[in-house]
Design a protein around this motif. Structure first.
Motif: not given
Length: 342
Positions: A87-91
């Protein structure tokens, strides 16, 4: 003389209108991040356009690097990126893509976020707790997003965290269609919310199907762990249909299914918009008493389908594509709150 003045005024007006039209209706470009390229491809296929060229990579220190592979100057840009996987990478990838398009002179940048990240952290429910959904909203705005398209926010009030337009679409029309086509005994059904927070969602579906509804009050000891459940409503000799916005570890809905069968329900189905299905979710569903667990493809489900025999997936790409088309053409999106595009 007066006639010439009128003609000049009309010409100026037409030129101004044409100029405004160009500003409001530039050409469209759709780009995809790495979270859900399959959904982005389906959206562009329905729109009849090519998916935009973009290269995303990581440096050896794990910094994200994005290169937009075509001109976006004066374009109406849509970036499809869901809050799934890392999630953090995608955000971070989404934020960088928005910023890259904005500083490359895109006319408007719309973030299409089928599953909004950090949506569950939408309130300060204990001392020193963050409101991370508000932080994400601020980050998207600062990155340069002009508009947000998302689906079934965990709390609709999250729209108020933004100072830019937010279109919160609903999977409800697709859910109603699936119920009518796949549950023969739906008229003898009862729509159940696994928690009090989903009561509004459940009553809306129950009213449209003209059936009863019930809810389960749950108490949590800690996140992802339910302590106690109390059923409010009569499910005896009825087909129970659990409806929720997201299924993460599936502890809640599996526990709820047991409670419903104990209370006399003949069959139990579960329909959740966002099938996060993390940790032991698939094994829990496989060993549960559900007839079927239905999720949408706001999050990629290909791997989960291989491991979970009871899992079924609803395609919401038609709703997303129509929202993009209507936004681009300056049309109303409210049609999608009640209808599934063909």
């Amino acid at each position: 003389m007066e006639q010439e003045t009128k003609q000049v005024a009309q010409l100026v007006y037409l030129r101004a209108s044409a100029s405004d039209s160009h500003i409001k209706m530039p050409n469209i470009k759709v780009f995809s991040g790495n979270s859900h390229p399959d959904l982005a491809q389906k959206i562009t296929d329905r729109l009849g356009i090519e998916l935009g060229k973009v290269v995303t990579k990581k440096f050896s220190n794990q910094e994200t690097c994005v290169e937009i592979g075509e001109s976006v100057r004066g374009e109406d840009v849509y970036i499809v990126q869901s809050g799934s996987g890392e999630v953090n990478d995608m955000l971070m990838e989404l934020l960088i893509m928005i910023n890259a398009c904005k500083i490359a002179s895109a006319s408007r940048v719309t973030a299409v976020i089928p599953c909004f990240p950090y949506a569950r952290q939408d309130k300060k429910d204990k001392s020193r707790a963050p409101i991370s959904a508000k932080l994400v909203a601020n980050m998207l705005s600062v990155a340069g997003a002009d508009h947000i398209i998302t689906m079934d926010l965990h709390a609709s009030q999250i729209q108020g965290f933004f100072d830019i337009p937010v279109d919160n679409l609903y999977a409800e029309p697709a859910v109603l269609k699936w119920i009518k086509e796949n549950i023969p005994e739906w008229r003898n059904g009862i729509i159940v919310s696994p928690d009090a927070g989903g009561a509004k969602r459940v009553t809306s579906i129950a009213d449209k199907l003209n059936v009863d509804f019930a809810l389960i009050h749950k108490e949590r000891r800690r996140a992802n762990e339910v302590a106690a459940m109390v059923l409010v409503g009569d499910v005896k000799n009825k087909v129970a249909i659990l409806v929720d916005d997201m299924a993460d570890t599936c502890g809640t809905i599996c526990h709820a299914a047991e409670k419903l069968l104990e209370a006399g329900a003949t069959k139990v189905y579960a329909i959740c918009t966002h099938g996060i299905l993390s940790g032991p979710a698939c094994s829990r569903i496989n060993s549960s008493m559900f007839e079927a667990v239905v999720v949408t493809n706001t999050i990629p489900q290909d791997e989960k389908l291989k491991n979970c025999a009871k899992l079924q997936v609803l395609d919401i790409s038609s709703i997303m594509a129509e929202a993009v088309r209507r936004t681009h053409n300056g049309e109303s999106v409210s049609f999608l709150f009640t209808q599934v595009p063909i």
